[in-house]
Design an enzyme around this catalytic site. Structure first.
Site, PDB file in Angstrom:
ATOM      1  N   HIS A  21       0.824  -1.214   0.000  1.00  0.00           N
ATOM      2  CA  HIS A  21       0.000   0.000   0.000  1.00  0.00           C
ATOM      3  C   HIS A  21       0.856   1.261   0.000  1.00  0.00           C
ATOM      4  CE1 HIS A  21      -3.752   2.146   0.610  1.00  0.00           C
ATOM      5  NE2 HIS A  21      -3.171   2.859   1.560  1.00  0.00           N
ATOM      6  N   LYS A  34       1.436  -2.393   5.704  1.00  0.00           N
ATOM      7  CA  LYS A  34       2.428  -2.233   4.641  1.00  0.00           C
ATOM      8  C   LYS A  34       2.089  -3.049   3.402  1.00  0.00           C
ATOM      9  CE  LYS A  34       6.785  -0.856   6.465  1.00  0.00           C
ATOM     10  NZ  LYS A  34       8.209  -1.149   6.466  1.00  0.00           N
ATOM     11  N   GLU A  35       1.105  -3.899   3.488  1.00  0.00           N
ATOM     12  CA  GLU A  35       0.772  -4.757   2.351  1.00  0.00           C
ATOM     13  C   GLU A  35      -0.590  -4.344   1.778  1.00  0.00           C
ATOM     14  OE1 GLU A  35       1.647  -8.874   3.401  1.00  0.00           O
ATOM     15  OE2 GLU A  35       3.643  -8.318   4.108  1.00  0.00           O
ATOM     16  N   MET A  36      -1.650  -5.053   2.114  1.00  0.00           N
ATOM     17  CA  MET A  36      -2.943  -4.701   1.530  1.00  0.00           C
ATOM     18  C   MET A  36      -3.657  -3.614   2.337  1.00  0.00           C
ATOM     19  SD  MET A  36      -3.886  -8.604   0.415  1.00  0.00           S
ATOM     20  CE  MET A  36      -5.225  -8.371  -0.761  1.00  0.00           C
TER      21      MET A  36
END
Lengths: 337, 337
Positions: A90, A132-134
């Site tokens: 993200h 930090k990801e989705m």
């Protein structure tokens, strides 16, 4: 009378030629005493759940931005990984660790490099809510999917209730991931007794792989994935910023301990190691010799081992790209911020 | 004699029942005088080139970061678009304009909202080198693909030379995109004479669509895509920051002129308008009435028109997700910065 003679002659011809045919269709003898076993040709699966899981795996609406799906970092076009040092998440945040392949992940003793998820279902929830990801959260994904009538129907048919929840989402994604196996690699054909499946060089590579000790950790169906091992056991690994299994157990002895990665399809999943230390498979082999085995692996040996490793590339899952149901007025809007 | 009688009786039975059968298998009469034409069931295609184009369409290595592919913004799982106000590009830059669908794009008189590319081939090169989108450049993409032997072979088989260049890359991508049509929508079945394909409400919506004047611009095979029109022709559109066709021609009269978007699969491609002004299709219909037609479209009328518009969703292309060849030591590394 004529008929009878004909039959007798036919039987005679059969009896004479049978041994010839038999020698031509001789059944290969599987190699049962090898430390690596072939990937099964198929797995049992709940078809409807797998189809739903596939949709979810490819659905970017499981992310806050509406841009990132499971497949973004575990891309089934590129060996179930993203071929990046660490994943892009993200707002283009760079993740801390190399994305492991989702292919054959069902054979792992646990999921993530540090094994913090006991299985694929437990794993599936992690990236969705990792900022930090989705960067979504489980309430939001429930709300997004519950607003889409086709999803509500699919979940109802499988789980028998009107309430989509994260446990069901994870369960369906895991059911799909469970089917992502890569059978029929050339090495597996050789294991099944097809001598011609490997070249002399590849076989030499396999012998080196065993004799040097690589197979001590990289064994079983997935050629890895079935144990935790310390990275840098004979020589300290130069990067000790990521502590691995210690983060799960808190034990001093678990510092720099990681799940041994599978070597299946390894030619497809560069760069290598949890910190993407190298893009070069031969260099990866030599580094392993240095840090794990205390063995100096020559260029020529590494070349042969790499030739063997490339025979571990199997048939990639055949995926019909899903068509996802449209959002509705009630669907929370994607948020790119 | 008995045989002859049987035959005569059979013929008699056939002649008596034939009219009954005939009425049951009556061939539908196509509606040839409508301003919208059905999408053809298939297109001529160079199979190998289409397969290569599909690989390129899904290959993130055409972007600088190795993360973004054509499919990132023209996602074939979600109507050939990304369902975002504007696309997310390299380093999470937000694009200036809503991503148009790639589905049925072959029917457009030109590509991009401002029509600056004359066809799909010319379009395909744009996003690759746009620093806000895939942020690569054509030399780099040539170098990346030329380093991958499987790609070199595929290009050689099709284009007959050993040199992969951007013209061939664009040509192959366009060949794939050319096949992305969505036939057999319920509306097309109705156009072909299947009366039962539409409900009374949907038909009323279609009558309103014609009577209100929507069809003046949204007509032809793609229900749009075949003319440039001024946005805000009867009432100035509130957002005049994006000048549209003026950027191509420099003509004052081309300010706020855009290619009329297709309405095929419109229920799948929210948000709507070049500036993603609304996510609500009924609101989009009413805004069009206000700015383009000077017509006050009531909620009830918009509801019927939306019911009609949803009958324009066709069969989505069936895509077998490609398996991409791995990079080699010579492949330039992805650059996330």
């Amino acid at each position: 009378m004529t008929n009878k003679i004909t039959i007798h002659l036919a039987m005679l011809a059969f009896l004479v030629t049978m041994p010839v045919f038999a020698s031509k269709v001789s059944i290969p003898t599987p190699r049962k005493n090898e430390p690596i076993q072939p990937i099964p040709l198929g797995v049992e699966a709940h078809t409807a759940k797998v189809e739903l899981g596939k949709m979810l795996f490819f659905d970017p609406r499981l992310s806050k931005s509406g841009f990132i799906s499971c497949n973004s970092c575990h891309n089934l076009a590129t060996g179930g990984s993203d071929n990046l040092p660490t994943s892009i998440g993200h707002k283009w945040q760079l993740g801390p660790i190399n994305s492991p392949t989702v292919l054959n992940a069902r054979f792992n003793l646990a999921q993530f490099w540090d094994g913090r998820a006991k299985d694929l279902k437990e794993q599936a929830g992690g990236p969705i809510e990792n900022p930090k990801e989705m960067a979504s959260n489980h309430e939001l994904t429930d709300e997004v999917l519950s607003s889409i009538s086709q999803y509500v129907e699919l979940f109802r048919d499988i789980y028998g209730d009107d309430d989509i929840d994260i446990e069901e989402i994870k369960d369906a994604i895991a059911a799909f991931e469970d089917t992502l196996i890569t059978p029929n690699s050339r090495f597996d054909l050789w294991l099944k007794g097809h001598d011609e499946a490997l070249t002399a060089k590849e076989l030499e590579g396999y012998q080196l792989f065993k004799n040097k000790g690589c197979v001590g950790c990289h064994n079983g169906v997935a050629v890895g994935g079935n144990s935790f091992q310390k990275l840098g056991i004979v020589k300290p690994y130069p990067n000790d910023k990521i502590l691995g299994r210690f983060n799960v157990t808190g034990k001093e002895s678990d510092k720099m301990v990681f799940k041994v990665p599978t070597l299946r399809n390894i030619e497809l999943t560069a760069p290598y190691f949890h910190d993407a230390r190298t893009w070069d498979l031969a260099e990866a082999v030599k580094l392993m010799g240095e840090y794990e085995l205390g063995q100096d692996i020559s260029d020529e040996e590494a070349d042969k081992i790499v030739a063997f490793l490339k025979t571990l590339t199997g048939e990639q899952p055949r995926i019909v790209y899903p068509v996802l149901p449209p959002s509705t007025a009630a669907t929370p809007k994607p948020d790119r911020s």
